[in-house]
Every structure is written in C-alpha cells, then in structure tokens.
Design a protein around this motif. Structure first.
Motif, mmCIF file in Angstrom:
data_model
loop_
_atom_site.group_PDB
_atom_site.id
_atom_site.type_symbol
_atom_site.label_atom_id
_atom_site.label_comp_id
_atom_site.label_asym_id
_atom_site.label_seq_id
_atom_site.Cartn_x
_atom_site.Cartn_y
_atom_site.Cartn_z
ATOM 1 N N SER A 18 5.351 -4.020 0.429
ATOM 2 C CA SER A 18 5.911 -2.890 0.364
ATOM 3 C C SER A 18 5.040 -1.768 1.028
ATOM 4 O O SER A 18 4.000 -2.069 1.645
ATOM 5 N N VAL A 19 5.756 -0.545 0.879
ATOM 6 C CA VAL A 19 5.203 0.557 1.604
ATOM 7 C C VAL A 19 5.136 1.677 0.674
ATOM 8 O O VAL A 19 6.316 1.919 -0.100
ATOM 9 N N THR A 20 4.076 2.421 0.245
ATOM 10 C CA THR A 20 4.182 3.424 -0.842
ATOM 11 C C THR A 20 3.228 4.576 -0.457
ATOM 12 O O THR A 20 2.584 4.729 0.396
ATOM 13 N N THR A 21 3.185 5.446 -1.658
ATOM 14 C CA THR A 21 2.422 6.653 -1.661
ATOM 15 C C THR A 21 1.259 6.321 -2.478
ATOM 16 O O THR A 21 1.684 5.886 -3.768
ATOM 17 N N VAL A 22 -0.142 6.702 -2.125
ATOM 18 C CA VAL A 22 -0.860 6.581 -3.281
ATOM 19 C C VAL A 22 -1.634 7.906 -3.348
ATOM 20 O O VAL A 22 -1.665 8.776 -2.337
ATOM 21 N N VAL A 38 1.423 3.787 2.854
ATOM 22 C CA VAL A 38 0.283 2.805 2.637
ATOM 23 C C VAL A 38 0.800 1.550 2.666
ATOM 24 O O VAL A 38 1.843 1.199 1.611
ATOM 25 N N PRO A 39 0.517 0.380 3.189
ATOM 26 C CA PRO A 39 0.909 -1.116 3.037
ATOM 27 C C PRO A 39 0.549 -1.586 1.562
ATOM 28 O O PRO A 39 -0.619 -1.174 1.133
ATOM 29 N N GLY A 40 1.432 -2.244 1.037
ATOM 30 C CA GLY A 40 1.343 -2.640 -0.548
ATOM 31 C C GLY A 40 1.760 -3.763 -0.727
ATOM 32 O O GLY A 40 2.414 -4.238 0.135
ATOM 33 N N ILE A 41 1.589 -4.142 -2.204
ATOM 34 C CA ILE A 41 2.132 -5.583 -2.501
ATOM 35 C C ILE A 41 2.858 -5.032 -3.946
ATOM 36 O O ILE A 41 2.702 -4.306 -4.718
ATOM 37 N N GLN A 51 -2.502 -2.265 -3.813
ATOM 38 C CA GLN A 51 -2.955 -2.310 -2.227
ATOM 39 C C GLN A 51 -3.870 -3.497 -2.551
ATOM 40 O O GLN A 51 -4.744 -3.690 -3.365
ATOM 41 N N ASP A 52 -3.752 -4.415 -1.197
ATOM 42 C CA ASP A 52 -4.988 -5.565 -1.316
ATOM 43 C C ASP A 52 -6.337 -4.856 -0.913
ATOM 44 O O ASP A 52 -6.367 -3.843 -0.487
ATOM 45 N N GLU A 53 -6.983 -5.656 -1.056
ATOM 46 C CA GLU A 53 -8.368 -5.434 -0.815
ATOM 47 C C GLU A 53 -8.663 -4.984 0.576
ATOM 48 O O GLU A 53 -9.545 -3.993 0.794
ATOM 49 N N GLU A 54 -8.135 -5.440 1.690
ATOM 50 C CA GLU A 54 -8.326 -4.915 3.016
ATOM 51 C C GLU A 54 -7.982 -3.500 3.137
ATOM 52 O O GLU A 54 -8.753 -2.650 3.785
ATOM 53 N N VAL A 55 -6.780 -3.179 2.765
ATOM 54 C CA VAL A 55 -6.116 -1.847 2.718
ATOM 55 C C VAL A 55 -7.191 -0.886 1.887
ATOM 56 O O VAL A 55 -7.628 0.189 2.552
ATOM 57 N N VAL A 75 -1.491 13.019 3.726
ATOM 58 C CA VAL A 75 -1.617 12.680 4.974
ATOM 59 C C VAL A 75 -0.876 11.344 5.155
ATOM 60 O O VAL A 75 -0.712 10.575 4.046
ATOM 61 N N ASP A 76 -0.429 10.868 6.344
ATOM 62 C CA ASP A 76 0.068 9.409 6.613
ATOM 63 C C ASP A 76 -1.061 8.420 6.562
ATOM 64 O O ASP A 76 -2.319 8.899 7.132
ATOM 65 N N PHE A 77 -1.035 7.433 6.028
ATOM 66 C CA PHE A 77 -1.937 6.362 5.952
ATOM 67 C C PHE A 77 -2.587 6.009 7.625
ATOM 68 O O PHE A 77 -3.792 6.001 7.778
ATOM 69 N N LYS A 78 -1.725 5.692 8.344
ATOM 70 C CA LYS A 78 -2.059 5.500 10.023
ATOM 71 C C LYS A 78 -2.912 6.765 10.357
ATOM 72 O O LYS A 78 -3.941 6.590 11.220
ATOM 73 N N GLU A 79 -2.443 8.246 10.264
ATOM 74 C CA GLU A 79 -3.003 9.371 10.501
ATOM 75 C C GLU A 79 -4.460 9.355 10.134
ATOM 76 O O GLU A 79 -5.450 9.831 10.844
#
Length: 94
Positions: A18-22, A38-41, A51-55, A75-79
């Motif tokens: 999934s992709v979410t806001t945190v 943010v990449p998620g599960i 979110q998994d541990e790596e994120v 802010v955006d995750f990638k930014e």
C-alpha cells in the motif's frame, strides 16, 4: 498488489502493498510531520496498515542525519529522503 510471501505481523494473514500517509515525531521531540506516499503494508483481514522495518529505518535515519528545521509540516516520502544530510550515515545504528 500482493506483498510477495509476506504475512501480517498482527494476525498472520496475507497482506498487500500500500501507499499511505504517516505522522512522525522528529528525533528532538519538538514537533511531528506528515509524510505522504509512504510505502506500506495493508492487511485485508484485520485492517492493520503499517510500514516494514526498512522503510521505518529509512525515515528514522534521514531524520537523524538532517537539519529537521528545514522540513515542512507536510512532505512527500521521496522528497524527504532526498533532502540534504549533515552526515553520510547514522553512526548510532549498530
């Protein structure tokens, strides 16, 4: 889309990516920020989204290595991960 071979950390059912806001508290505790895309599960069975541990480590390391005063409230995750750092790596992570 399926999170290849992953199961929910809470109920053990199958999960999807999934992709979410945190919302994240800054390391100095002065405020929290909103991070988008943010990449998620996501577990369709129990409804948990996380979110998994790596994120988590990517976010925490970035926040430890940069001038947090320069981060906007949202802010955006990638930014966020592309913002300039003071140090090259987190020397506190063993």
């Amino acid at each position: 889309m399926t999170a290849d071979g992953k199961t929910c950390e809470w109920c053990g059912s199958g999960v999807t990516d999934s992709v979410t806001t945190v919302y994240w508290e800054l390391p100095d505790g002065t405020r929290s920020i909103e991070i988008h895309d943010v990449p998620g599960i996501l577990c369709g069975s129990c409804g948990m989204e996380y979110q998994d541990e790596e994120v988590i480590m990517d976010i925490e390391d970035q926040l430890m290595l940069m001038d947090t005063k320069a981060i906007p409230k949202s802010v955006d995750f990638k930014e966020l991960l592309q913002m300039p750092k003071f140090l090259k790596k987190n020397y506190f992570r063993f």
